[in-house]
Design an enzyme around this catalytic site. Structure first.
Site, PDB file in Angstrom:
ATOM      1  N   GLY A 146       8.249  -3.009  -1.305  1.00  0.00           N
ATOM      2  CA  GLY A 146       7.384  -4.182  -1.418  1.00  0.00           C
ATOM      3  C   GLY A 146       5.966  -3.957  -0.945  1.00  0.00           C
ATOM      4  O   GLY A 146       5.117  -4.836  -1.072  1.00  0.00           O
ATOM      5  N   HIS A 147       5.657  -2.764  -0.405  1.00  0.00           N
ATOM      6  CA  HIS A 147       4.326  -2.500   0.186  1.00  0.00           C
ATOM      7  C   HIS A 147       3.818  -1.140  -0.234  1.00  0.00           C
ATOM      8  O   HIS A 147       3.824  -0.218   0.582  1.00  0.00           O
ATOM      9  CB  HIS A 147       4.418  -2.584   1.713  1.00  0.00           C
ATOM     10  N   PHE A 148       3.390  -0.897  -1.295  1.00  0.00           N
ATOM     11  CA  PHE A 148       3.233  -1.700  -2.508  1.00  0.00           C
ATOM     12  C   PHE A 148       4.003  -0.985  -3.598  1.00  0.00           C
ATOM     13  O   PHE A 148       4.018   0.237  -3.637  1.00  0.00           O
ATOM     14  CB  PHE A 148       1.757  -1.813  -2.879  1.00  0.00           C
ATOM     15  N   VAL A 168       2.313   2.354   0.645  1.00  0.00           N
ATOM     16  CA  VAL A 168       1.519   2.598   1.844  1.00  0.00           C
ATOM     17  C   VAL A 168       2.312   2.073   3.039  1.00  0.00           C
ATOM     18  O   VAL A 168       2.820   0.947   2.999  1.00  0.00           O
ATOM     19  CB  VAL A 168       0.155   1.868   1.762  1.00  0.00           C
TER      20      VAL A 168
END
Length: 145
Positions: free
Chosen positions: A46-48, A53
């Site tokens: 989810g990041h990203f 990252v």
């Protein structure tokens, strides 16, 4: 310290244990630890999704865990079910470069002082010899009661 000894000191477990190994430790002074950053980390989905990252807050948490190991080794303590190591403050946090899958984070913490049970550290995270994150952290050990 290999991962088995790290687990004796830190109460964290998957997915929140962010120290894989301690490279060196001079109780009362400084510690260097390692976190291997892999694409399998749960936060990367989810990041990203199209540009993974490592979240800065998790780099800070990894540094706090390294600092906890330094404190516990300095005080000759192991975390038990009756105490908790709390992160109580942060100053001068700077994020200088993204941390990506495949990076090896070298976590460095140096004790600046200890007063009335509050420990203050200067911390740095490096990748390939370059500082990616730095801050000053404050932590304490408290009874659960």
């Amino acid at each position: 310290m290999d991962i088995h000894e790290v687990l004796k000191y830190l109460p964290h477990r998957y997915p929140f244990l962010l120290v894989d190994r301690v490279l060196s430790c001079e109780p009362g002074k400084t510690i260097s630890a390692l976190k291997n950053v892999t694409i399998n980390e749960p936060f990367f989905s989810g990041h990203f999704p199209h540009h993974p990252v490592m979240p800065g807050v998790l780099i800070i948490e990894a540094l706090a865990q390294a600092a906890a190991l330094l404190t516990l080794k300095t005080a000759n303590l192991q975390t038990d079910e009756n105490s908790v190591y709390y992160f109580v403050g942060i100053d001068r946090a700077r994020f200088k470069k993204p941390v990506l899958p495949g990076d090896q984070l070298i976590l460095r913490a140096t004790i600046l002082r200890e007063r009335i049970g509050i420990w203050k550290y200067s911390v740095k995270a490096e990748v390939d010899g370059r500082v990616v994150t730095e801050a000053e952290l404050m932590c304490t050990i408290r009874s659960k009661e």
